[in-house]
Motif scaffolding. Structure first.
Motif, PDB file in Angstrom:
ATOM      1  N   VAL A  29       0.834  -1.200   0.000  1.00 19.94           N
ATOM      2  CA  VAL A  29       0.000   0.000   0.000  1.00 19.94           C
ATOM      3  C   VAL A  29       0.874   1.257   0.000  1.00 19.94           C
ATOM      4  CG1 VAL A  29      -1.666   1.313   1.368  1.00 19.94           C
ATOM      5  CG2 VAL A  29      -2.013  -1.124   0.999  1.00 19.94           C
ATOM      6  N   LEU A  32       2.082   1.719  -3.445  1.00 18.68           N
ATOM      7  CA  LEU A  32       1.004   2.123  -4.346  1.00 18.68           C
ATOM      8  C   LEU A  32       0.952   3.632  -4.533  1.00 18.68           C
ATOM      9  CD1 LEU A  32      -2.210   0.038  -3.618  1.00 18.68           C
ATOM     10  CD2 LEU A  32      -1.111   0.412  -5.804  1.00 18.68           C
ATOM     11  N   ARG A  33       1.335   4.357  -3.513  1.00 18.03           N
ATOM     12  CA  ARG A  33       1.279   5.817  -3.564  1.00 18.03           C
ATOM     13  C   ARG A  33       2.044   6.356  -4.774  1.00 18.03           C
ATOM     14  NH1 ARG A  33       3.392   7.843   1.672  1.00 18.03           N
ATOM     15  NH2 ARG A  33       1.712   6.528   2.405  1.00 18.03           N
ATOM     16  N   ASN A  36       0.915   3.502  -8.418  1.00 17.25           N
ATOM     17  CA  ASN A  36      -0.422   3.572  -9.014  1.00 17.25           C
ATOM     18  C   ASN A  36      -1.279   4.518  -8.169  1.00 17.25           C
ATOM     19  OD1 ASN A  36      -2.849   3.102 -10.298  1.00 17.25           O
ATOM     20  ND2 ASN A  36      -2.584   0.879 -10.356  1.00 17.25           N
ATOM     21  N   PRO A  37      -1.135   5.821  -8.367  1.00 15.79           N
ATOM     22  CA  PRO A  37      -1.844   6.795  -7.520  1.00 15.79           C
ATOM     23  C   PRO A  37      -3.369   6.689  -7.601  1.00 15.79           C
ATOM     24  CG  PRO A  37      -0.168   7.880  -8.847  1.00 15.79           C
ATOM     25  CD  PRO A  37      -0.252   6.472  -9.314  1.00 15.79           C
ATOM     26  N   TYR A  40      -4.398   3.868  -5.423  1.00  9.44           N
ATOM     27  CA  TYR A  40      -4.137   4.284  -4.043  1.00  9.44           C
ATOM     28  C   TYR A  40      -5.272   5.171  -3.534  1.00  9.44           C
ATOM     29  CZ  TYR A  40      -1.803   6.277   0.003  1.00  9.44           C
ATOM     30  OH  TYR A  40      -1.503   6.671   1.284  1.00  9.44           O
ATOM     31  N   GLN A  41      -5.741   6.105  -4.360  1.00  6.68           N
ATOM     32  CA  GLN A  41      -6.852   6.968  -3.954  1.00  6.68           C
ATOM     33  C   GLN A  41      -8.139   6.181  -3.786  1.00  6.68           C
ATOM     34  OE1 GLN A  41      -7.055  10.052  -6.900  1.00  6.68           O
ATOM     35  NE2 GLN A  41      -5.397  11.223  -5.972  1.00  6.68           N
ATOM     36  N   CYS A  44      -7.503   4.003  -0.296  1.00  3.88           N
ATOM     37  CA  CYS A  44      -7.145   4.681   0.951  1.00  3.88           C
ATOM     38  C   CYS A  44      -8.201   5.702   1.322  1.00  3.88           C
ATOM     39  CB  CYS A  44      -5.782   5.344   0.830  1.00  3.88           C
ATOM     40  SG  CYS A  44      -4.467   4.136   0.726  1.00  3.88           S
ATOM     41  N   ASN A  49      -5.462   9.115   4.702  1.00  2.19           N
ATOM     42  CA  ASN A  49      -4.744   8.277   3.739  1.00  2.19           C
ATOM     43  C   ASN A  49      -4.193   7.006   4.373  1.00  2.19           C
ATOM     44  OD1 ASN A  49      -5.242  10.009   1.644  1.00  2.19           O
ATOM     45  ND2 ASN A  49      -3.356  11.157   1.962  1.00  2.19           N
ATOM     46  N   PHE A  51      -4.851   2.936   4.948  1.00  6.52           N
ATOM     47  CA  PHE A  51      -5.607   1.754   4.551  1.00  6.52           C
ATOM     48  C   PHE A  51      -5.856   0.911   5.786  1.00  6.52           C
ATOM     49  CE2 PHE A  51      -5.655  -2.679   3.036  1.00  6.52           C
ATOM     50  CZ  PHE A  51      -6.753  -2.603   2.208  1.00  6.52           C
ATOM     51  N   LEU A  65      -8.751  -3.619  -3.842  1.00  2.00           N
ATOM     52  CA  LEU A  65      -7.352  -4.049  -3.844  1.00  2.00           C
ATOM     53  C   LEU A  65      -7.270  -5.558  -4.039  1.00  2.00           C
ATOM     54  CD1 LEU A  65      -4.370  -3.353  -3.548  1.00  2.00           C
ATOM     55  CD2 LEU A  65      -4.644  -3.669  -1.081  1.00  2.00           C
TER      56      LEU A  65
END
Length: 115
Positions: A29, A32-33, A36-37, A40-41, A44, A49, A51, A65
């Motif tokens: 996670v 992921l920031r 794959n933003p 992630y949004q 989270c 922010n 998870f 996820l």
């Protein structure tokens, strides 16, 4: 007495692997920031922010996820480190499911087969 030792051994292995899975999932996670933003949004929380793996967390976000990893959508990603981490999380999840099944089978064998 042998059945009790067997149950404790399988439970300990399952617990250790579950801890490894959670640790790898949290590291994924964090990755992921950057990797794959958008995903992630989606998974989270907007407030802090973070998870949450707790039952009080938003299940639909956790399911997103899970579906991403289960369907192996990450295989087309350009970052090999991210793909490797996703593979590790996926394999640890499958191992955990198998170990949980083994633990249930051990309970059944000890309780009903008299081991």
């Amino acid at each position: 007495m042998n059945g009790d030792i067997l149950i404790v051994a399988v439970f300990t292995v399952t617990l250790v692997n579950f801890a490894r899975y959670l640790s790898s999932l949290r590291a994924l996670v964090v990755m992921l920031r950057d990797a794959n933003p958008l995903l992630y949004q989606q998974i989270c929380r907007g407030d802090n922010n973070f998870f949450s793996l707790s039952p009080q967390g938003d299940i639909s976000r956790q399911k997103r996820l899970y579906q991403y990893i289960r369907s192996q959508e990450y295989l087309h990603h350009h970052d090999e480190l991210f793909v490797g981490k996703c593979n590790k999380v996926r394999h640890l999840f499958m191992l955990n499911v198998a170990l949980s099944g083994a633990l249930l089978a051990t309970f059944f064998l000890v309780a009903f087969a008299g081991w």
